[in-house]
Design an enzyme around this catalytic site. Sequence first.
Site, PDB file in Angstrom:
ATOM      1  N   GLU A 108       0.853  -1.221  -0.037  1.00  0.00           N
ATOM      2  CA  GLU A 108      -0.152   0.041  -0.047  1.00  0.00           C
ATOM      3  C   GLU A 108       0.875   1.103   0.114  1.00  0.00           C
ATOM      4  O   GLU A 108       1.569   1.555   1.083  1.00  0.00           O
ATOM      5  CB  GLU A 108      -0.780  -0.079   1.189  1.00  0.00           C
ATOM      6  CG  GLU A 108      -2.171  -0.903   1.033  1.00  0.00           C
ATOM      7  CD  GLU A 108      -2.847  -0.752   2.346  1.00  0.00           C
ATOM      8  OE1 GLU A 108      -3.904  -1.656   2.674  1.00  0.00           O
ATOM      9  OE2 GLU A 108      -2.780   0.163   3.066  1.00  0.00           O
TER      10      GLU A 108
ATOM     11  N   ASP B 194      -6.508   9.799   9.587  1.00  0.00           N
ATOM     12  CA  ASP B 194      -5.098   9.227  10.012  1.00  0.00           C
ATOM     13  C   ASP B 194      -4.721   9.930  11.266  1.00  0.00           C
ATOM     14  O   ASP B 194      -4.999  11.033  11.617  1.00  0.00           O
ATOM     15  CB  ASP B 194      -4.171   9.534   8.904  1.00  0.00           C
ATOM     16  CG  ASP B 194      -4.042   8.646   7.650  1.00  0.00           C
ATOM     17  OD1 ASP B 194      -3.890   7.392   8.132  1.00  0.00           O
ATOM     18  OD2 ASP B 194      -4.420   8.907   6.711  1.00  0.00           O
TER      19      ASP B 194
ATOM     20  N   TYR C 196     -10.927  -4.338   3.073  1.00  0.00           N
ATOM     21  CA  TYR C 196      -9.979  -3.917   4.256  1.00  0.00           C
ATOM     22  C   TYR C 196     -10.833  -3.749   5.204  1.00  0.00           C
ATOM     23  O   TYR C 196     -11.659  -2.804   5.492  1.00  0.00           O
ATOM     24  CB  TYR C 196      -9.214  -2.731   3.571  1.00  0.00           C
ATOM     25  CG  TYR C 196      -8.223  -2.139   4.571  1.00  0.00           C
ATOM     26  CD1 TYR C 196      -8.326  -2.093   5.924  1.00  0.00           C
ATOM     27  CD2 TYR C 196      -6.919  -1.588   4.201  1.00  0.00           C
ATOM     28  CE1 TYR C 196      -7.404  -1.644   6.925  1.00  0.00           C
ATOM     29  CE2 TYR C 196      -6.069  -0.912   4.906  1.00  0.00           C
ATOM     30  CZ  TYR C 196      -6.101  -0.941   6.292  1.00  0.00           C
ATOM     31  OH  TYR C 196      -5.242  -0.586   7.293  1.00  0.00           O
TER      32      TYR C 196
END
Lengths: 263, 410
Positions: A49, A60, A175
Site C-alpha cells: 500500500e 489518520d 480492508y
Amino acid sequence: MTRIDQKFASLKAEGKKAFVAYIMAGDPDLATSLALMKGLPAAGVDVIELGMPFTDPMADGPTIQLAGQRALEGGQTLQKTLDMVAEFRKGDSTTPIVMMGYYNPIFSRGVDTFLKDAKAAGVDGLIVVDLPPEEDDELCIPAQKAGLNFIRLATPTTDDKRLPKVLQNTSGFVYYVSITGITGAAAAQAGDVGPEVARIKAATDLPVIVGFGIRTPETARAIASVADGAVVGSAIVKMVEEKRPVPEVLAFVKGLADGAHSA
Amino acid sequence: MAEDLINSFMTGPDEAGRFGQFGGRFVSETLMPLILDLEERYEYAKTDPTFWAEMDDLWKHYVGRPSPLYHAARLTAHLGGAKIYMKRDELNHTGAHKINNVLGQIILARRMGKTRIIAETGAGQHGVATATVCAKFGLKCVVYMGAHDVERQAPNVFRMRLLGAEVIPVTSGRGTLKDAMNDALRDWVTNVRDTFYCIGTVAGPHPYPAMVRDFQSIIGKEVRWQLAEQEGEGRLPDTVIAAIGGGSNAMGLFYPFLDDPTVRIIGVEAGGKGVDERMEHCASLTGGRPGVLHGNRTYLLQDDDGQILEGFSISAGLDYPGIGPEHAWLHDSGRAEYVSITDKEALEAFQLSCKLEGIIPALEPSHALAHVMKIAPTLPRDHIIVMNMCGRGDKDIFTVAKHLGFDMKI
C-alpha cells in the site's frame, strides 16, 4: 485478473495468509521511500500500500499525518508518486501495488487522466478513504472500468444492513478496519476481530484483510489467523520517522511478515 | 413565490446531498452510518412541531430572538445613498449568530441520546455557543481549536473553559480552523457511539450544510416580517449582504430570499492582504477552484496538485480555505454574487460602525459592512440594504488594537 487477484489466488493455493505493508510515498524523500519500496517484496510483503500524501488526512493519526507532511515538504506530488510506481515496476512485475489516500489530489488531476496514468504506471488498486459507496460514481465505477481494483474499507460501524452496499462495488479484497478510530491508534484484539471477519466473509468471496492497530509480529500473527491477512502501516512509518536506515526498517517488516505468514 | 419549483433555488440539496455538483458525503466508512442516522433523525425532527416548539421557546427566552432589525440612520446619512439596515444578531446570547444553529443541533443530539458533544471553532464564537448550550443541558463538551487561534482569541478560550468545556489546542497544519475540523472528525471517528459532532457552519458532509442553513434561516425569516413592519407590507430588501467564512450567517440571511428575484444577494469573502497569486486570503470563490474537503465538494483554496492551502485573514472566523457547498452552487448558478474585502477595508468599516452607530462589530461582519460602504453611495435613497451584523466585536478588540498600533497593556 489483476495482480491483486493473482496474488490472493496463489496465497490461497499455498494455504498462506497475506501480509500487506503501508509506506508513505516520498517520506522522508523520494529516494529513501523508493529504496524501501523496492525492498518490501523480499522482506515478505505480499501487497504494497503506497500512501499518497495529503495536507488534510482526516482518518489518520499523528504518525501518518507527519509522514504526509514530511513527504509534501520534500516536494512529493501525485506525479512523483506515479513515477515511483513506474520505477518500481521496472524491477518487479508481480507484487501488487495499491495506492491509498484521499480524493482531492485525484479529483484535482482529473479522474480519467489519473486512472490512465495509474494503470500505465503499474498500479493495481486504489483505496480512497473519503469515498464511501454513496459516492461510487466519482471514482469507484470509473476505476473498475479502467481495470483497477477499488478496495473498500469496512468498519465496526458497518452493520449487516449496510454491508451489502459496502461490498457491492468492491474488488480485489476487503480492508476491515479493526477499530473505530484513526490509523496508529489502539491495538486490535483478535478476539473482537474474528467474529467481524466471519460476518464479512459470509457476505463475500473476496479476501478480508485486517488493519489498524497492528504493530508487532505477535499481533500480526493473531490477526492473520482470524482473517485472510494483516496490514501494518503506522508501525513501519514510525521507523521512517525515527530515521532508521532502510535495511533496519526492512528487517522489522520481515518480522511482521513472518508473523502474519506463520498464522 | 416559488410556485414553479423547477425554477426554485430553495429545493436543494437532492437526496445525495448535492447542490448541483457541490456538497455530497465524502467521509470515511466509519462515519457514513453516523451521518445517515443523523440525516434520518433530522428529517424527522424537521417536521415535528414539538421540536420547533422547543426551539422557539429557547430562541425567545434563552437567545433573545427576534434580534432587532435596526435602521442605521447616521451610517446611511454618512454614505449618502441606499438606506441601510443592520440585522442585529450580535445581540444574541453569546454575541453572535452561531447559537441559532447550536441550539438546533444540541436539541437534536439530546433526542438522539448522545451525551458528548464535540465542535470545531475558529474565532471561538461557535465554540462558546456550543459550550454555553452544553452547560445549559449538562452535556460533556469538547472543543477543538487551532493553536494559532487559541493564542489570538484568548478571551473566548477562557469563556469556554468557564462554561465547563474542554478546549483542545490543535497543532497539526498551521493550527487554524481547517485543522481543528480535521481533529474534530478524528475524534468523531474514534468516539462513534456517544458523540455528536456539532458543526458550526454550512459545510461538512450532508446533512450538515442543509441542517445548519435551516437553523440559521431564522435570520432571514425575521428580516422579512421585520422589514415589512417598518417599511410597509410586502416591502423586500433590495440587497442583502453578509460576510462569509464557511457561510452560515450568510445562508441564514440569504435562504428565505432566494426565490425573490428582485432581491440582490451579495456574499463577502475575506480578502486578507488581497486576492492575488500570493494567496494570502480566504476567498475560496474568487480565488479558489472546486475540490473535496471535510466531507463535501466545494470551492477550495488549493495548489496545482490538489493540496489544501491555508487561508489568511485578520478575522479568525473567516480563516477557512473552503465555503459551504450551497454558496458554491449559488455562485455558479449566478443567483448570488460574491466579492472580497481586504483586512484594511474591514478595519476601516469596524471603526466607522463604532463611531457612527455606537456598535462595535466583530471583524467578520466588518467585511460585510465594508462592502456596504462601497456600494451604498452609488445607490438611490429608496434602495434598501440589509446587512447581517452577525457578531459583536468584544472578542476582537485586542486584534484591532494591535493593528491600529494601540498599546492595550494596563
